[in-house]
Design a protein around this motif. Sequence first.
Motif, PDB file in Angstrom:
ATOM      1  N   VAL A 217       0.839  -1.200   0.000  1.00 22.76           N
ATOM      2  CA  VAL A 217       0.000   0.000   0.000  1.00 22.76           C
ATOM      3  C   VAL A 217       0.877   1.254   0.000  1.00 22.76           C
ATOM      4  O   VAL A 217       0.631   2.201  -0.757  1.00 22.76           O
ATOM      5  CB  VAL A 217      -0.949   0.003   1.214  1.00 22.76           C
ATOM      6  CG1 VAL A 217      -1.709   1.329   1.302  1.00 22.76           C
ATOM      7  CG2 VAL A 217      -1.939  -1.157   1.125  1.00 22.76           C
TER       8      VAL A 217
ATOM      9  N   ARG B  70       2.253   1.734  -3.391  1.00 23.99           N
ATOM     10  CA  ARG B  70       1.194   2.104  -4.325  1.00 23.99           C
ATOM     11  C   ARG B  70       0.988   3.618  -4.341  1.00 23.99           C
ATOM     12  O   ARG B  70       0.600   4.198  -5.347  1.00 23.99           O
ATOM     13  CB  ARG B  70      -0.099   1.390  -3.928  1.00 23.99           C
ATOM     14  CG  ARG B  70      -1.266   1.579  -4.881  1.00 23.99           C
ATOM     15  CD  ARG B  70      -2.525   0.947  -4.299  1.00 23.99           C
ATOM     16  NE  ARG B  70      -2.320  -0.452  -3.968  1.00 23.99           N
ATOM     17  CZ  ARG B  70      -2.989  -1.110  -3.025  1.00 23.99           C
ATOM     18  NH1 ARG B  70      -3.914  -0.466  -2.300  1.00 23.99           N
ATOM     19  NH2 ARG B  70      -2.747  -2.383  -2.787  1.00 23.99           N
ATOM     20  N   HIS B  71       1.272   4.239  -3.198  1.00 27.24           N
ATOM     21  CA  HIS B  71       1.094   5.682  -3.083  1.00 27.24           C
ATOM     22  C   HIS B  71       2.396   6.444  -3.329  1.00 27.24           C
ATOM     23  O   HIS B  71       2.471   7.642  -3.027  1.00 27.24           O
ATOM     24  CB  HIS B  71       0.520   6.019  -1.705  1.00 27.24           C
ATOM     25  CG  HIS B  71      -0.926   5.650  -1.573  1.00 27.24           C
ATOM     26  ND1 HIS B  71      -1.956   6.550  -1.727  1.00 27.24           N
ATOM     27  CD2 HIS B  71      -1.526   4.450  -1.334  1.00 27.24           C
ATOM     28  CE1 HIS B  71      -3.114   5.940  -1.578  1.00 27.24           C
ATOM     29  NE2 HIS B  71      -2.886   4.653  -1.334  1.00 27.24           N
TER      30      HIS B  71
ATOM     31  N   LYS C  84       8.158  11.832   0.454  1.00 30.72           N
ATOM     32  CA  LYS C  84       7.064  10.941   0.872  1.00 30.72           C
ATOM     33  C   LYS C  84       7.732   9.630   1.250  1.00 30.72           C
ATOM     34  O   LYS C  84       8.238   8.912   0.398  1.00 30.72           O
ATOM     35  CB  LYS C  84       6.072  10.726  -0.270  1.00 30.72           C
ATOM     36  CG  LYS C  84       4.855   9.890   0.122  1.00 30.72           C
ATOM     37  CD  LYS C  84       4.026   9.501  -1.092  1.00 30.72           C
ATOM     38  CE  LYS C  84       3.402  10.723  -1.753  1.00 30.72           C
ATOM     39  NZ  LYS C  84       2.503  10.316  -2.872  1.00 30.72           N
TER      40      LYS C  84
ATOM     41  N   TYR D 160       8.159   5.962   3.806  1.00 29.25           N
ATOM     42  CA  TYR D 160       7.636   5.016   4.784  1.00 29.25           C
ATOM     43  C   TYR D 160       8.811   4.424   5.541  1.00 29.25           C
ATOM     44  O   TYR D 160       9.943   4.382   5.042  1.00 29.25           O
ATOM     45  CB  TYR D 160       6.770   3.929   4.139  1.00 29.25           C
ATOM     46  CG  TYR D 160       7.506   2.882   3.326  1.00 29.25           C
ATOM     47  CD1 TYR D 160       7.992   1.719   3.933  1.00 29.25           C
ATOM     48  CD2 TYR D 160       7.684   3.034   1.950  1.00 29.25           C
ATOM     49  CE1 TYR D 160       8.647   0.751   3.178  1.00 29.25           C
ATOM     50  CE2 TYR D 160       8.335   2.077   1.199  1.00 29.25           C
ATOM     51  CZ  TYR D 160       8.816   0.932   1.822  1.00 29.25           C
ATOM     52  OH  TYR D 160       9.469  -0.029   1.087  1.00 29.25           O
TER      53      TYR D 160
ATOM     54  N   GLU E 125      -4.821  11.897   1.734  1.00 31.90           N
ATOM     55  CA  GLU E 125      -4.178  10.672   1.251  1.00 31.90           C
ATOM     56  C   GLU E 125      -3.751   9.783   2.411  1.00 31.90           C
ATOM     57  O   GLU E 125      -3.813   8.554   2.317  1.00 31.90           O
ATOM     58  CB  GLU E 125      -2.973  10.995   0.369  1.00 31.90           C
ATOM     59  CG  GLU E 125      -2.356   9.748  -0.252  1.00 31.90           C
ATOM     60  CD  GLU E 125      -1.423  10.050  -1.403  1.00 31.90           C
ATOM     61  OE1 GLU E 125      -0.841   9.085  -1.937  1.00 31.90           O
ATOM     62  OE2 GLU E 125      -1.272  11.227  -1.770  1.00 31.90           O
ATOM     63  N   CYS E 126      -3.322  10.378   3.530  1.00 35.48           N
ATOM     64  CA  CYS E 126      -2.972   9.581   4.703  1.00 35.48           C
ATOM     65  C   CYS E 126      -4.181   8.799   5.217  1.00 35.48           C
ATOM     66  O   CYS E 126      -4.065   7.632   5.610  1.00 35.48           O
ATOM     67  CB  CYS E 126      -2.414  10.478   5.810  1.00 35.48           C
ATOM     68  SG  CYS E 126      -0.750  11.096   5.488  1.00 35.48           S
TER      69      CYS E 126
ATOM     70  N   LYS F  95      -6.704   7.840   3.397  1.00 37.32           N
ATOM     71  CA  LYS F  95      -6.923   6.798   2.384  1.00 37.32           C
ATOM     72  C   LYS F  95      -5.967   5.628   2.591  1.00 37.32           C
ATOM     73  O   LYS F  95      -6.371   4.460   2.483  1.00 37.32           O
ATOM     74  CB  LYS F  95      -6.733   7.407   0.989  1.00 37.32           C
ATOM     75  CG  LYS F  95      -6.848   6.415  -0.166  1.00 37.32           C
ATOM     76  CD  LYS F  95      -8.243   5.874  -0.333  1.00 37.32           C
ATOM     77  CE  LYS F  95      -8.365   5.045  -1.611  1.00 37.32           C
ATOM     78  NZ  LYS F  95      -9.696   4.409  -1.746  1.00 37.32           N
ATOM     79  N   VAL F  96      -4.709   5.918   2.904  1.00 35.48           N
ATOM     80  CA  VAL F  96      -3.716   4.863   3.138  1.00 35.48           C
ATOM     81  C   VAL F  96      -4.142   3.974   4.310  1.00 35.48           C
ATOM     82  O   VAL F  96      -4.071   2.744   4.239  1.00 35.48           O
ATOM     83  CB  VAL F  96      -2.321   5.488   3.401  1.00 35.48           C
ATOM     84  CG1 VAL F  96      -1.368   4.477   4.037  1.00 35.48           C
ATOM     85  CG2 VAL F  96      -1.728   6.022   2.098  1.00 35.48           C
TER      86      VAL F  96
ATOM     87  N   GLU G  69      -7.051   1.734   3.226  1.00 35.38           N
ATOM     88  CA  GLU G  69      -6.609   0.661   2.324  1.00 35.38           C
ATOM     89  C   GLU G  69      -5.908  -0.449   3.088  1.00 35.38           C
ATOM     90  O   GLU G  69      -6.144  -1.637   2.842  1.00 35.38           O
ATOM     91  CB  GLU G  69      -5.674   1.231   1.252  1.00 35.38           C
ATOM     92  CG  GLU G  69      -6.393   2.029   0.180  1.00 35.38           C
ATOM     93  CD  GLU G  69      -5.452   2.480  -0.930  1.00 35.38           C
ATOM     94  OE1 GLU G  69      -4.266   2.076  -0.917  1.00 35.38           O
ATOM     95  OE2 GLU G  69      -5.889   3.240  -1.810  1.00 35.38           O
TER      96      GLU G  69
ATOM     97  N   PHE H 131     -12.394  10.101  -2.394  1.00 32.13           N
ATOM     98  CA  PHE H 131     -11.568   8.891  -2.245  1.00 32.13           C
ATOM     99  C   PHE H 131     -12.400   7.665  -1.844  1.00 32.13           C
ATOM    100  O   PHE H 131     -11.851   6.585  -1.636  1.00 32.13           O
ATOM    101  CB  PHE H 131     -10.477   9.119  -1.195  1.00 32.13           C
ATOM    102  CG  PHE H 131      -9.303   9.921  -1.683  1.00 32.13           C
ATOM    103  CD1 PHE H 131      -8.974   9.983  -3.031  1.00 32.13           C
ATOM    104  CD2 PHE H 131      -8.515  10.631  -0.786  1.00 32.13           C
ATOM    105  CE1 PHE H 131      -7.883  10.713  -3.465  1.00 32.13           C
ATOM    106  CE2 PHE H 131      -7.415  11.362  -1.221  1.00 32.13           C
ATOM    107  CZ  PHE H 131      -7.107  11.409  -2.565  1.00 32.13           C
TER     108      PHE H 131
END
Length: 533
Positions: A109, A112-113, A174, A176, A216-217, A219-220, A223, A338
Amino acid sequence: MTAKDTLEAAITAQGDVVRKLKSAATKDKAKINEEVQKLLALKEQLKQLTVDDDGSGETAAATPAPGKPAAASEPGNRNLSLKTPKGTRDYGPEAMALRQRVLDQVVRVFRRHGAETIDTPVFELKEVLTGKYGEDSKLIYDLKDQGGEILALRYDLTVPFARYVGMGNVFNIKRYHIAKVYRRDNPQITRGRYREFYQCDFDIAGTYDPMLPDAECVKVVCEILAEVGVGDFVVKLNHRKLLDGIFEACGVPADKFRTACSSVDKLDKTPWEEVRREMVEEKGLSEEAVGRIGQFVTLHGGTELIERLAADETLRSIKVAMEGLEDMRLLLQYCEIFQVADRVSFDLSLARGLDYYTGVIYEAVLLGGGGAGGGSSADEEITVGSVAGGGRYDNLVGMFNPKRKQVPCVGVSIGVERLFSILEARAGGKTRTNETEVYVASAHKGLHLKRLEILNKLWSAGLKAEHSYKLNPKLLAQLQHCEEYQIPYAVILGDGELSRGVVKLREIATRKEEEVALDTFIEELRRRLLSAA
């Protein structure tokens, strides 16, 4: 009676209590959950109980003979008290297979972002960590003086990330980061709360337009929780500016905003009356101010709540409150696009106790006690609370930049240890712990050299293969190994087949065998593996 016997008896008695509660005509789920937690805690104590040589379950105090050192100092001492440190545990192959599967899903995930990964030291200068975590700073693990540097184990991955961005003059990234962090907390093993645990962080640093990275966070998080499959969940949303505006409207002095925030943060697990008492008696807030706060922090909803608050005469005069509401209005709009609007809730009781948050904050919690469907006994046996949290922290990076240049950031941390606890409790049947695709077996003696030759060809072709480390293993033992470890195929070698230029390819699940040409069996095996994928 030994300590082990005592624990086993207690576990049996507690098991009886749980069974009676579950079989009762009127089920008290809260009481069942409480008693199950006690049962799991007893089982964990038994698992970690030190067992000496005779298996008594007691740790013998060895008395040294005259003129001899204590037994504990002797190399290879068999009476050594062995256990994992408090708040930690070992993970066997099945647990690690499950953990790796979840981590792989999380990383998919993140990638993907468009996120890239970094790593930072497991320990930091203590001054880097102190003053960033509010009342939780007392949970930081201090290390002894190491040559003039006062160090501490990292408490989370956010502050080290902010240091990395500030030190490196990074202005947008961005990223992780998946790594272990350490907290001198009171461990609750059955709730997935340890002193050493993994965090999976996703953060966006840089100056961007309002709420685009923040949405978006969210959404992450949605997901990841959907992909891991832990059941129904909700992502609670709030805004630190709105909270500060509410505190101002309620008459809380500005220098007590953060301490009031840390009290409100306890509402997810503490009744309002207790939080109210703490704010008045321990934090020194007035009864009147706390009463007003109570009218706000019990509210939750969606866009209708935003409009209701925007119409409040007191809040309308407070600039930061209006800025927070405008951000929330935009965030909910993006969540709708989203397709996660049904997963989020604007909740004024959410405060997030960490000092560095400056804007949107969020926290994901599981519904129905952490279970999918909320009904199985495994689901009832574990409650984990929050499984993800995060928010915006626009002023943290500047603390670590020589020129005090700020880099706005927003991010989320996934509580994977809590997800692991749920999935472990639910796991049924045997979990596959290897990725072997084919096992090279011999039907009779004298074929170990040919086995090695075939094995090498398989490895060279990029296939995952293994064989027995005995020269002349029994065929039945080899096939049983394949079944036990869920290896899908076996290549069986025999003199008769080899003389005809073929091998037997056996599908383990069906036990169906087929002769395949020796010079093409790798292609045939690869074809079958691809079709089964």
